[in-house]
Scaffold this motif. Structure first.
Motif, PDB file in Angstrom:
ATOM      1  N   HIS A  31       0.822  -1.207   0.000  1.00  0.00           N
ATOM      2  CA  HIS A  31       0.000   0.000   0.000  1.00  0.00           C
ATOM      3  C   HIS A  31       0.855   1.254   0.000  1.00  0.00           C
ATOM      4  CE1 HIS A  31       0.828   0.610   4.266  1.00  0.00           C
ATOM      5  NE2 HIS A  31       0.588  -0.682   4.420  1.00  0.00           N
ATOM      6  N   THR A  32       2.137   1.113   0.349  1.00  0.00           N
ATOM      7  CA  THR A  32       3.041   2.261   0.392  1.00  0.00           C
ATOM      8  C   THR A  32       4.403   1.825  -0.126  1.00  0.00           C
ATOM      9  OG1 THR A  32       1.917   3.096   2.352  1.00  0.00           O
ATOM     10  CG2 THR A  32       4.069   4.037   1.858  1.00  0.00           C
ATOM     11  N   PHE A  33       4.991   2.671  -0.960  1.00  0.00           N
ATOM     12  CA  PHE A  33       6.337   2.411  -1.475  1.00  0.00           C
ATOM     13  C   PHE A  33       7.193   3.629  -1.172  1.00  0.00           C
ATOM     14  CE2 PHE A  33       9.445   2.845  -4.961  1.00  0.00           C
ATOM     15  CZ  PHE A  33      10.156   1.674  -4.763  1.00  0.00           C
ATOM     16  N   GLY A  34       8.264   3.426  -0.439  1.00  0.00           N
ATOM     17  CA  GLY A  34       9.197   4.503  -0.134  1.00  0.00           C
ATOM     18  C   GLY A  34      10.568   4.122  -0.640  1.00  0.00           C
ATOM     19  N   ARG A  58      10.653   5.004 -12.352  1.00  0.00           N
ATOM     20  CA  ARG A  58       9.258   4.797 -12.759  1.00  0.00           C
ATOM     21  C   ARG A  58       8.599   3.860 -11.754  1.00  0.00           C
ATOM     22  NH1 ARG A  58       9.505   2.734 -18.591  1.00  0.00           N
ATOM     23  NH2 ARG A  58       7.262   3.053 -18.460  1.00  0.00           N
ATOM     24  N   ILE A  59       7.544   4.326 -11.116  1.00  0.00           N
ATOM     25  CA  ILE A  59       6.852   3.560 -10.091  1.00  0.00           C
ATOM     26  C   ILE A  59       5.514   3.090 -10.663  1.00  0.00           C
ATOM     27  CG2 ILE A  59       5.877   3.637  -7.764  1.00  0.00           C
ATOM     28  CD1 ILE A  59       7.966   5.931  -7.257  1.00  0.00           C
ATOM     29  N   PHE A  60       5.288   1.784 -10.571  1.00  0.00           N
ATOM     30  CA  PHE A  60       4.076   1.171 -11.109  1.00  0.00           C
ATOM     31  C   PHE A  60       3.249   0.574  -9.981  1.00  0.00           C
ATOM     32  CE2 PHE A  60       6.872   1.341 -14.684  1.00  0.00           C
ATOM     33  CZ  PHE A  60       6.052   1.465 -15.793  1.00  0.00           C
ATOM     34  N   GLY A  61       1.950   0.644 -10.114  1.00  0.00           N
ATOM     35  CA  GLY A  61       1.012  -0.018  -9.211  1.00  0.00           C
ATOM     36  C   GLY A  61      -0.085  -0.630 -10.048  1.00  0.00           C
ATOM     37  N   THR A  62      -0.368  -1.899  -9.832  1.00  0.00           N
ATOM     38  CA  THR A  62      -1.355  -2.635 -10.619  1.00  0.00           C
ATOM     39  C   THR A  62      -1.089  -2.469 -12.116  1.00  0.00           C
ATOM     40  OG1 THR A  62      -2.908  -2.058  -8.857  1.00  0.00           O
ATOM     41  CG2 THR A  62      -3.810  -3.240 -10.732  1.00  0.00           C
ATOM     42  N   ASN A  63       0.155  -2.621 -12.495  1.00  0.00           N
ATOM     43  CA  ASN A  63       0.611  -2.576 -13.888  1.00  0.00           C
ATOM     44  C   ASN A  63       0.379  -1.242 -14.584  1.00  0.00           C
ATOM     45  OD1 ASN A  63       1.611  -5.228 -13.855  1.00  0.00           O
ATOM     46  ND2 ASN A  63      -0.454  -6.013 -14.165  1.00  0.00           N
ATOM     47  N   GLU A  65       1.671   2.947 -14.632  1.00  0.00           N
ATOM     48  CA  GLU A  65       2.658   3.890 -14.118  1.00  0.00           C
ATOM     49  C   GLU A  65       1.954   4.905 -13.218  1.00  0.00           C
ATOM     50  OE1 GLU A  65       5.083   7.165 -16.294  1.00  0.00           O
ATOM     51  OE2 GLU A  65       6.136   5.238 -16.553  1.00  0.00           O
ATOM     52  N   VAL A  66       2.409   4.984 -11.979  1.00  0.00           N
ATOM     53  CA  VAL A  66       1.809   5.863 -10.987  1.00  0.00           C
ATOM     54  C   VAL A  66       2.565   7.188 -10.913  1.00  0.00           C
ATOM     55  CG1 VAL A  66       1.285   6.115  -8.524  1.00  0.00           C
ATOM     56  CG2 VAL A  66       0.997   3.895  -9.637  1.00  0.00           C
ATOM     57  N   GLU A  67       3.879   7.101 -11.015  1.00  0.00           N
ATOM     58  CA  GLU A  67       4.701   8.305 -10.889  1.00  0.00           C
ATOM     59  C   GLU A  67       6.037   8.079 -11.587  1.00  0.00           C
ATOM     60  OE1 GLU A  67       6.380  11.143  -7.278  1.00  0.00           O
ATOM     61  OE2 GLU A  67       4.725   9.783  -6.905  1.00  0.00           O
ATOM     62  N   ILE A  68       6.609   9.157 -12.112  1.00  0.00           N
ATOM     63  CA  ILE A  68       7.948   9.107 -12.687  1.00  0.00           C
ATOM     64  C   ILE A  68       8.745  10.253 -12.088  1.00  0.00           C
ATOM     65  CG2 ILE A  68       7.340  10.414 -14.742  1.00  0.00           C
ATOM     66  CD1 ILE A  68       9.415   8.622 -16.245  1.00  0.00           C
ATOM     67  N   THR A  86       7.893   8.877  -1.331  1.00  0.00           N
ATOM     68  CA  THR A  86       6.928   7.909  -0.807  1.00  0.00           C
ATOM     69  C   THR A  86       5.686   7.980  -1.677  1.00  0.00           C
ATOM     70  OG1 THR A  86       7.747   8.227   1.451  1.00  0.00           O
ATOM     71  CG2 THR A  86       5.578   7.215   1.204  1.00  0.00           C
ATOM     72  N   VAL A  87       5.225   6.828  -2.125  1.00  0.00           N
ATOM     73  CA  VAL A  87       4.027   6.751  -2.945  1.00  0.00           C
ATOM     74  C   VAL A  87       3.046   5.835  -2.218  1.00  0.00           C
ATOM     75  CG1 VAL A  87       3.069   6.034  -5.165  1.00  0.00           C
ATOM     76  CG2 VAL A  87       5.336   7.095  -5.062  1.00  0.00           C
ATOM     77  N   ARG A  88       1.813   6.310  -2.042  1.00  0.00           N
ATOM     78  CA  ARG A  88       0.757   5.506  -1.441  1.00  0.00           C
ATOM     79  C   ARG A  88      -0.219   5.093  -2.540  1.00  0.00           C
ATOM     80  NH1 ARG A  88       2.233   6.076   3.538  1.00  0.00           N
ATOM     81  NH2 ARG A  88       2.718   8.043   4.518  1.00  0.00           N
ATOM     82  N   PHE A  89      -0.613   3.819  -2.522  1.00  0.00           N
ATOM     83  CA  PHE A  89      -1.508   3.301  -3.550  1.00  0.00           C
ATOM     84  C   PHE A  89      -2.923   3.225  -3.035  1.00  0.00           C
ATOM     85  CE2 PHE A  89       2.709   1.583  -4.307  1.00  0.00           C
ATOM     86  CZ  PHE A  89       2.919   1.944  -5.612  1.00  0.00           C
TER      87      PHE A  89
END
Length: 89
Positions: A31-34, A58-63, A65-68, A86-89
């Motif tokens: 649920h969180t990627f730091g 490049r940050i991916f969530g559920t296939n 791209e969420v953020e670059i 930190t990216v929260r999904f």
């Protein structure tokens, strides 16, 4: 290079990267990627041939791209400046 993490938790990876891509995947949903990312020149390239170290994170969530995030290392012989996020999904 790909590193798969079984328990989505904290880990460190420090390696001389010999390929142009590093992929980190979690086997379990998160649920969180730091992260903290830094690239450091370790020598071996003549000054006149040196090109700045850079990366696209490049940050991916559920296939998807969420953020670059674009990263540019400090010039040769200057102090390192890591990028973190930190990216929260």
């Amino acid at each position: 290079m790909t590193q798969v993490i079984d328990p989505a938790n904290t880990f460190n990876l420090s390696t001389p990267l010999t390929s142009s891509q590093l992929v980190v995947e979690s086997v379990e949903p998160v649920h969180t990627f730091g992260f903290i990312f830094d690239a450091v020149y370790t020598g071996g390239i003549p000054d006149e041939d040196f090109q700045g170290l850079s990366a696209n994170i490049r940050i991916f969530g559920t296939n998807e791209e969420v953020e670059i995030i674009q990263y540019m290392a400090q010039p040769y012989r200057e102090a390192s400046q890591p990028v973190s996020g930190t990216v929260r999904f």
